[in-house]
Motif scaffolding. Structure first.
Motif, PDB file in Angstrom:
ATOM      1  N   THR A  81      21.137 -17.490 -22.102  1.00  0.00           N
ATOM      2  CA  THR A  81      21.728 -18.588 -22.875  1.00  0.00           C
ATOM      3  C   THR A  81      23.248 -18.520 -22.870  1.00  0.00           C
ATOM      4  O   THR A  81      23.936 -19.526 -22.661  1.00  0.00           O
ATOM      5  N   ALA A  82      23.789 -17.323 -23.102  1.00  0.00           N
ATOM      6  CA  ALA A  82      25.248 -17.170 -23.144  1.00  0.00           C
ATOM      7  C   ALA A  82      25.877 -17.482 -21.793  1.00  0.00           C
ATOM      8  O   ALA A  82      26.900 -18.178 -21.721  1.00  0.00           O
ATOM      9  N   CYS A  83      25.294 -16.987 -20.728  1.00  0.00           N
ATOM     10  CA  CYS A  83      25.859 -17.224 -19.398  1.00  0.00           C
ATOM     11  C   CYS A  83      25.775 -18.694 -19.009  1.00  0.00           C
ATOM     12  O   CYS A  83      26.690 -19.247 -18.391  1.00  0.00           O
ATOM     13  N   THR A  84      24.669 -19.346 -19.378  1.00  0.00           N
ATOM     14  CA  THR A  84      24.527 -20.773 -19.074  1.00  0.00           C
ATOM     15  C   THR A  84      25.583 -21.594 -19.803  1.00  0.00           C
ATOM     16  O   THR A  84      26.200 -22.496 -19.225  1.00  0.00           O
ATOM     17  N   ARG A  85      25.827 -21.276 -21.068  1.00  0.00           N
ATOM     18  CA  ARG A  85      26.845 -22.002 -21.829  1.00  0.00           C
ATOM     19  C   ARG A  85      28.226 -21.808 -21.236  1.00  0.00           C
ATOM     20  O   ARG A  85      29.018 -22.760 -21.155  1.00  0.00           O
ATOM     21  N   LEU A  86      28.541 -20.597 -20.805  1.00  0.00           N
ATOM     22  CA  LEU A  86      29.848 -20.347 -20.209  1.00  0.00           C
ATOM     23  C   LEU A  86      29.997 -21.103 -18.903  1.00  0.00           C
ATOM     24  O   LEU A  86      31.048 -21.705 -18.637  1.00  0.00           O
ATOM     25  N   CYS A  87      28.966 -21.105 -18.082  1.00  0.00           N
ATOM     26  CA  CYS A  87      29.028 -21.816 -16.800  1.00  0.00           C
ATOM     27  C   CYS A  87      29.229 -23.312 -17.010  1.00  0.00           C
ATOM     28  O   CYS A  87      30.046 -23.945 -16.327  1.00  0.00           O
ATOM     29  N   LEU A  88      28.501 -23.892 -17.961  1.00  0.00           N
ATOM     30  CA  LEU A  88      28.648 -25.323 -18.230  1.00  0.00           C
ATOM     31  C   LEU A  88      30.042 -25.638 -18.760  1.00  0.00           C
ATOM     32  O   LEU A  88      30.642 -26.646 -18.375  1.00  0.00           O
ATOM     33  N   ALA A  89      30.573 -24.775 -19.629  1.00  0.00           N
ATOM     34  CA  ALA A  89      31.917 -24.995 -20.156  1.00  0.00           C
ATOM     35  C   ALA A  89      32.959 -24.902 -19.055  1.00  0.00           C
ATOM     36  O   ALA A  89      33.910 -25.695 -19.013  1.00  0.00           O
ATOM     37  N   ALA A  90      32.789 -23.952 -18.144  1.00  0.00           N
ATOM     38  CA  ALA A  90      33.745 -23.803 -17.046  1.00  0.00           C
ATOM     39  C   ALA A  90      33.694 -24.997 -16.104  1.00  0.00           C
ATOM     40  O   ALA A  90      34.729 -25.457 -15.615  1.00  0.00           O
ATOM     41  N   VAL A  91      32.497 -25.514 -15.881  1.00  0.00           N
ATOM     42  CA  VAL A  91      32.364 -26.686 -15.011  1.00  0.00           C
ATOM     43  C   VAL A  91      33.051 -27.888 -15.641  1.00  0.00           C
ATOM     44  O   VAL A  91      33.762 -28.640 -14.978  1.00  0.00           O
ATOM     45  N   ARG A  92      32.863 -28.075 -16.954  1.00  0.00           N
ATOM     46  CA  ARG A  92      33.517 -29.198 -17.633  1.00  0.00           C
ATOM     47  C   ARG A  92      35.032 -29.050 -17.610  1.00  0.00           C
ATOM     48  O   ARG A  92      35.767 -30.021 -17.451  1.00  0.00           O
ATOM     49  N   ALA A  93      35.529 -27.814 -17.773  1.00  0.00           N
ATOM     50  CA  ALA A  93      36.981 -27.593 -17.772  1.00  0.00           C
ATOM     51  C   ALA A  93      37.587 -27.864 -16.408  1.00  0.00           C
ATOM     52  O   ALA A  93      38.724 -28.316 -16.294  1.00  0.00           O
ATOM     53  N   ALA A  94      36.822 -27.585 -15.348  1.00  0.00           N
ATOM     54  CA  ALA A  94      37.345 -27.763 -13.990  1.00  0.00           C
ATOM     55  C   ALA A  94      37.021 -29.128 -13.412  1.00  0.00           C
ATOM     56  O   ALA A  94      37.448 -29.435 -12.303  1.00  0.00           O
ATOM     57  N   ALA A  95      36.282 -29.950 -14.176  1.00  0.00           N
ATOM     58  CA  ALA A  95      35.843 -31.242 -13.653  1.00  0.00           C
ATOM     59  C   ALA A  95      36.968 -32.264 -13.757  1.00  0.00           C
ATOM     60  O   ALA A  95      36.918 -33.205 -14.532  1.00  0.00           O
ATOM     61  N   VAL A  96      38.008 -32.051 -13.003  1.00  0.00           N
ATOM     62  CA  VAL A  96      39.118 -32.987 -12.942  1.00  0.00           C
ATOM     63  C   VAL A  96      39.343 -33.357 -11.489  1.00  0.00           C
ATOM     64  O   VAL A  96      38.900 -32.671 -10.571  1.00  0.00           O
ATOM     65  N   ASP A  97      40.029 -34.452 -11.294  1.00  0.00           N
ATOM     66  CA  ASP A  97      40.329 -34.914  -9.947  1.00  0.00           C
ATOM     67  C   ASP A  97      41.306 -33.945  -9.289  1.00  0.00           C
ATOM     68  O   ASP A  97      42.424 -33.763  -9.768  1.00  0.00           O
ATOM     69  N   THR A  98      40.883 -33.312  -8.199  1.00  0.00           N
ATOM     70  CA  THR A  98      41.773 -32.352  -7.535  1.00  0.00           C
ATOM     71  C   THR A  98      42.991 -33.027  -6.916  1.00  0.00           C
ATOM     72  O   THR A  98      43.957 -32.359  -6.578  1.00  0.00           O
ATOM     73  N   ASP A  99      42.942 -34.359  -6.760  1.00  0.00           N
ATOM     74  CA  ASP A  99      44.086 -35.084  -6.228  1.00  0.00           C
ATOM     75  C   ASP A  99      44.991 -35.610  -7.334  1.00  0.00           C
ATOM     76  O   ASP A  99      45.946 -36.338  -7.059  1.00  0.00           O
ATOM     77  N   ALA A 100      44.676 -35.272  -8.576  1.00  0.00           N
ATOM     78  CA  ALA A 100      45.502 -35.737  -9.696  1.00  0.00           C
ATOM     79  C   ALA A 100      46.924 -35.207  -9.546  1.00  0.00           C
ATOM     80  O   ALA A 100      47.150 -34.103  -9.083  1.00  0.00           O
ATOM     81  N   GLY A 101      47.862 -36.037  -9.965  1.00  0.00           N
ATOM     82  CA  GLY A 101      49.253 -35.609  -9.941  1.00  0.00           C
ATOM     83  C   GLY A 101      49.956 -35.806  -8.614  1.00  0.00           C
ATOM     84  O   GLY A 101      51.121 -35.420  -8.488  1.00  0.00           O
ATOM     85  N   GLN A 102      49.280 -36.398  -7.648  1.00  0.00           N
ATOM     86  CA  GLN A 102      49.929 -36.633  -6.359  1.00  0.00           C
ATOM     87  C   GLN A 102      51.136 -37.546  -6.564  1.00  0.00           C
ATOM     88  O   GLN A 102      51.043 -38.615  -7.157  1.00  0.00           O
ATOM     89  N   GLY A 103      52.288 -37.105  -6.080  1.00  0.00           N
ATOM     90  CA  GLY A 103      53.508 -37.885  -6.218  1.00  0.00           C
ATOM     91  C   GLY A 103      54.150 -37.782  -7.595  1.00  0.00           C
ATOM     92  O   GLY A 103      55.125 -38.478  -7.869  1.00  0.00           O
ATOM     93  N   HIS A 104      53.606 -36.921  -8.456  1.00  0.00           N
ATOM     94  CA  HIS A 104      54.151 -36.767  -9.814  1.00  0.00           C
ATOM     95  C   HIS A 104      55.148 -35.615  -9.831  1.00  0.00           C
ATOM     96  O   HIS A 104      54.829 -34.511  -9.413  1.00  0.00           O
ATOM     97  N   ASP A 105      56.350 -35.883 -10.309  1.00  0.00           N
ATOM     98  CA  ASP A 105      57.364 -34.842 -10.467  1.00  0.00           C
ATOM     99  C   ASP A 105      57.351 -34.380 -11.922  1.00  0.00           C
ATOM    100  O   ASP A 105      57.614 -35.165 -12.838  1.00  0.00           O
TER     101      ASP A 105
END
Length: 264
Positions: A16-40
């Motif tokens: 249970t603990a490991c599953t919760r951590l994995c899901l939380a990590a996936v949600r934290a990393a679930a961002v567009d990897t191309d975000a910020g392109q051209g942003h200074d």
């Protein structure tokens, strides 16, 4: 057998603990990897992504002190020299100092870090995919704590199982070494999960998303480029170092002494 019940309980807690951590990590990393392109990144943004609200407050005070618009005494007091803030961050610092124009640095830093200007900056960075949402940071940290507690729990119930009498009346007819091996499996699960979390989550989960971390690296290599908060006379490379590295980048003895009192 009593030890089997303990083993099932250990697996349930660890899984249970490991599953919760994995899901939380996936949600934290679930961002567009191309975000910020051209942003200074501005230095305020870089400070937030590197060290959070407190780093933004530190950068603002250091910048104002270098422009001689704020006096930071080595005794830990901040005194306003120029009451006209050039942006909302500076106005937050001046407002935190108060109408008397003088205050201890520690409460000024705390108030400026909690100001609407910093919250607005954080919201913009999260919307741009450059910062990790506050809820995700909390969830991942809580998940890591739960997995650590699960590892301790597995060790504890494993010890109880090994201390159970080996006679049939005691509830076990299996060699202690084999019982220990069975409990080593959920323990290995929790420890490996913690190791993976440290490698994959720790570098950017606190403030910056992967895209924000990438822009921070670009800013560090291109110190003094677009996006500085500087006014006339500011050393952009120096302020970039303060934004990215924090107060350890401050090289003036008086300034270092002033911030040494900030926790009092």
């Amino acid at each position: 057998m009593f030890w089997v019940l303990l083993l099932l309980l250990a697996w349930a807690v660890a899984g249970t603990a490991c599953t919760r951590l994995c899901l939380a990590a996936v949600r934290a990393a679930a961002v567009d990897t191309d975000a910020g392109q051209g942003h200074d990144l501005t230095l305020y943004e870089a400070a937030f992504l590197s060290g959070g609200p407190g780093r933004v407050a530190d950068l603002t005070m250091v910048s104002m002190a270098r422009q001689q618009r704020l006096l930071l005494a080595h005794t830990g007091w901040a005194t306003v020299v120029d009451p006209r803030g050039r942006d909302e961050m500076e106005r937050s610092v001046i407002g935190a100092i108060g109408p008397e124009g003088q205050s201890r640095i520690a409460p000024v830093r705390a108030a400026a870090a909690a100001a609407d200007a910093v919250r607005g900056l954080a919201d913009r960075l999260v919307s741009a995919g450059l910062a990790v949402p506050d809820g995700a940071r909390t969830t991942v940290a809580a998940g890591v704590r739960q997995v650590r507690l699960a590892a301790v729990f597995v060790l504890a119930v494993g010890a109880v199982a090994l201390l159970t009498p080996t006679t049939p009346a005691g509830g076990t007819d299996m060699p202690r070494g084999l019982v220990a091996l069975w409990f080593a499996l959920p323990l290995a699960l929790t420890l490996s999960c913690l190791a993976i979390a440290r490698v994959e989550v720790h570098p950017y989960s606190r403030w910056a998303s992967p895209a924000g971390q990438r822009l921070l690296g670009t800013l560090a290599r291109r110190a003094g480029g677009p996006g500085a908060v500087a006014g006339p006379g500011d050393d952009r490379t120096y302020l970039t170092s303060v934004a990215v590295l924090g107060l350890r980048a401050v090289d003036e003895p008086d300034l270092r002494a002033a911030f040494a009192h900030r926790e009092e």
